[in-house]
Design a protein around this motif. Structure first.
Motif, PDB file in Angstrom:
ATOM      1  N   ASP A   1      13.543  -7.807 -21.258  1.00  0.00           N
ATOM      2  CA  ASP A   1      14.778  -8.295 -21.879  1.00  0.00           C
ATOM      3  C   ASP A   1      16.028  -7.656 -21.294  1.00  0.00           C
ATOM      4  O   ASP A   1      17.031  -8.333 -21.053  1.00  0.00           O
ATOM      5  CB  ASP A   1      14.747  -8.060 -23.387  1.00  0.00           C
ATOM      6  CG  ASP A   1      13.974  -9.139 -24.131  1.00  0.00           C
ATOM      7  OD1 ASP A   1      13.431 -10.044 -23.469  1.00  0.00           O
ATOM      8  OD2 ASP A   1      13.908  -9.075 -25.374  1.00  0.00           O
ATOM      9  N   TYR A   2      15.993  -6.336 -21.071  1.00  0.00           N
ATOM     10  CA  TYR A   2      17.225  -5.673 -20.633  1.00  0.00           C
ATOM     11  C   TYR A   2      17.628  -6.124 -19.228  1.00  0.00           C
ATOM     12  O   TYR A   2      18.824  -6.209 -18.914  1.00  0.00           O
ATOM     13  CB  TYR A   2      17.101  -4.144 -20.721  1.00  0.00           C
ATOM     14  CG  TYR A   2      16.437  -3.466 -19.552  1.00  0.00           C
ATOM     15  CD1 TYR A   2      17.181  -3.063 -18.436  1.00  0.00           C
ATOM     16  CD2 TYR A   2      15.071  -3.211 -19.547  1.00  0.00           C
ATOM     17  CE1 TYR A   2      16.579  -2.426 -17.365  1.00  0.00           C
ATOM     18  CE2 TYR A   2      14.463  -2.586 -18.483  1.00  0.00           C
ATOM     19  CZ  TYR A   2      15.221  -2.188 -17.392  1.00  0.00           C
ATOM     20  OH  TYR A   2      14.624  -1.566 -16.322  1.00  0.00           O
TER      21      TYR A   2
ATOM     22  N   LEU B   1      19.134  -9.588 -19.541  1.00  0.00           N
ATOM     23  CA  LEU B   1      20.482  -9.437 -20.073  1.00  0.00           C
ATOM     24  C   LEU B   1      21.419  -8.889 -18.997  1.00  0.00           C
ATOM     25  O   LEU B   1      22.588  -9.303 -18.915  1.00  0.00           O
ATOM     26  CB  LEU B   1      20.452  -8.501 -21.283  1.00  0.00           C
ATOM     27  CG  LEU B   1      21.742  -8.342 -22.088  1.00  0.00           C
ATOM     28  CD1 LEU B   1      22.304  -9.692 -22.502  1.00  0.00           C
ATOM     29  CD2 LEU B   1      21.485  -7.474 -23.314  1.00  0.00           C
TER      30      LEU B   1
ATOM     31  N   ALA C   1      23.687  -3.434 -21.043  1.00  0.00           N
ATOM     32  CA  ALA C   1      22.525  -4.216 -21.469  1.00  0.00           C
ATOM     33  C   ALA C   1      21.618  -3.382 -22.372  1.00  0.00           C
ATOM     34  O   ALA C   1      21.159  -3.846 -23.425  1.00  0.00           O
ATOM     35  CB  ALA C   1      21.750  -4.712 -20.241  1.00  0.00           C
TER      36      ALA C   1
ATOM     37  N   VAL D   1      20.709 -10.025 -29.894  1.00  0.00           N
ATOM     38  CA  VAL D   1      21.981  -9.792 -29.188  1.00  0.00           C
ATOM     39  C   VAL D   1      22.809 -11.069 -29.188  1.00  0.00           C
ATOM     40  O   VAL D   1      23.993 -11.080 -29.549  1.00  0.00           O
ATOM     41  CB  VAL D   1      21.742  -9.316 -27.736  1.00  0.00           C
ATOM     42  CG1 VAL D   1      23.047  -9.327 -26.943  1.00  0.00           C
ATOM     43  CG2 VAL D   1      21.143  -7.911 -27.716  1.00  0.00           C
TER      44      VAL D   1
ATOM     45  N   LEU E   1      20.762  -3.867 -26.537  1.00  0.00           N
ATOM     46  CA  LEU E   1      19.409  -3.968 -27.071  1.00  0.00           C
ATOM     47  C   LEU E   1      19.102  -2.816 -28.031  1.00  0.00           C
ATOM     48  O   LEU E   1      18.389  -3.003 -29.019  1.00  0.00           O
ATOM     49  CB  LEU E   1      18.392  -4.010 -25.929  1.00  0.00           C
ATOM     50  CG  LEU E   1      18.403  -5.318 -25.122  1.00  0.00           C
ATOM     51  CD1 LEU E   1      17.554  -5.182 -23.871  1.00  0.00           C
ATOM     52  CD2 LEU E   1      17.899  -6.476 -25.974  1.00  0.00           C
TER      53      LEU E   1
ATOM     54  N   THR F   1      16.559  -7.090 -29.996  1.00  0.00           N
ATOM     55  CA  THR F   1      15.970  -8.047 -29.067  1.00  0.00           C
ATOM     56  C   THR F   1      17.070  -8.863 -28.415  1.00  0.00           C
ATOM     57  O   THR F   1      18.223  -8.887 -28.887  1.00  0.00           O
ATOM     58  CB  THR F   1      15.008  -9.018 -29.781  1.00  0.00           C
ATOM     59  OG1 THR F   1      15.770  -9.854 -30.677  1.00  0.00           O
ATOM     60  CG2 THR F   1      13.928  -8.274 -30.559  1.00  0.00           C
ATOM     61  N   LEU F   2      16.717  -9.559 -27.347  1.00  0.00           N
ATOM     62  CA  LEU F   2      17.687 -10.427 -26.669  1.00  0.00           C
ATOM     63  C   LEU F   2      18.181 -11.514 -27.612  1.00  0.00           C
ATOM     64  O   LEU F   2      19.373 -11.834 -27.641  1.00  0.00           O
ATOM     65  CB  LEU F   2      17.039 -11.039 -25.427  1.00  0.00           C
ATOM     66  CG  LEU F   2      17.923 -11.943 -24.558  1.00  0.00           C
ATOM     67  CD1 LEU F   2      19.192 -11.222 -24.125  1.00  0.00           C
ATOM     68  CD2 LEU F   2      17.148 -12.429 -23.346  1.00  0.00           C
TER      69      LEU F   2
END
Length: 252
Positions: free
Chosen positions: A54-55, A58, A75, A88, A79, A84-85
């Protein structure tokens, strides 16, 4: 302080990380994050989005929003704050702006991305037979409502083939209550020539378990609709971590 443009703002938020980059530029070297960006883009292109956590996904998004800075810290901070994305993108602008490196323009850009994702999810159910597209329907409802800070009461209006005619947020309430008026629900269904509806609302607490008030209100709408030939297929409650179907739970 005077007004600044979006470009000025993005430049402002990239000033602190750019100090070492400026030294590198003076020495004829590229900032370290440029090579990282190229490698991340290449990995996304060759291996696809599932290869990135995810990071990093992002980060890729923030590359465009903050073009002259190392976006990995931002990023990871997003988080760390929201989890979570999806959370966000679902967070309100005011909370996004509390994260270091995220200013008004970047926060708004993230909400534009979230709105685009919601439109894509809605496109998966628009005009289709809803009862055979249940997974897509739940994905759309979750993207639209799961991370709202206040309760929303949404109605999906269906035609005689159970295709989606309209999707409307009828009421927005507080963190734990939304006023719902069965007569208004049925009236709107008649205005749209709907023959069935699906009720949806969110629980900002995260727990989708129906309350006694939720169940009683649903039964009132079912009774009001029955008299005028309008069916209620289900009442879905959306939480951050899942959903509850009153029909599935045999509550209606």
């Amino acid at each position: 302080m005077g007004n600044t443009s979006d470009d000025d703002e993005r430049s402002f938020f990239s000033e602190a990380p750019m100090r070492p980059a400026a030294k590198a530029k003076a020495a004829g070297e590229k900032p370290h994050y440029l090579g990282h960006r190229d490698r991340l883009r290449e990995r996304f292109a060759s291996a696809g989005p599932d290869a990135l956590p995810d990071y990093e996904l992002l980060e890729l998004l923030l590359f465009r929003l903050i073009p002259r800075a190392d976006t990995k810290p931002a990023a990871k901070a997003l988080l760390a704050r929201f989890g979570t994305l999806a959370e966000v993108l679902g967070a309100p602008v005011g909370l996004l702006r509390e994260v270091k490196g995220i200013g008004p323009a970047v926060a708004l850009d993230l909400k534009i991305v979230a709105a685009t994702a919601q439109r894509m999810a809605r496109g998966e159910v628009q005009g289709r037979e809803i009862l055979s597209s249940w997974t897509q329907l739940l994905a759309y409802c979750r993207s639209a409502m799961a991370f709202e800070a206040r309760e929303q009461f949404r109605i999906l209006f269906l035609d005689k083939k159970n295709a989606l005619i309209a999707d409307e947020v009828q009421q927005t309430g507080t963190v734990d209550h939304t006023p719902v008026y069965p007569r208004e629900v049925v009236k709107r269904a008649l205005e749209l020539s709907a023959t069935a509806i699906i009720l949806v609302h969110n629980h900002p607490s995260g727990d989708p378990t129906p309350s006694r008030a939720d169940i009683e209100m649903t039964k009132e709408i079912i009774d009001a609709g029955k008299r005028l030939g309008i069916g209620v297929h289900d009442h879905i409650i959306i939480g951050r971590k899942g959903y509850a179907s009153m029909k599935g739970l045999l509550l209606i």
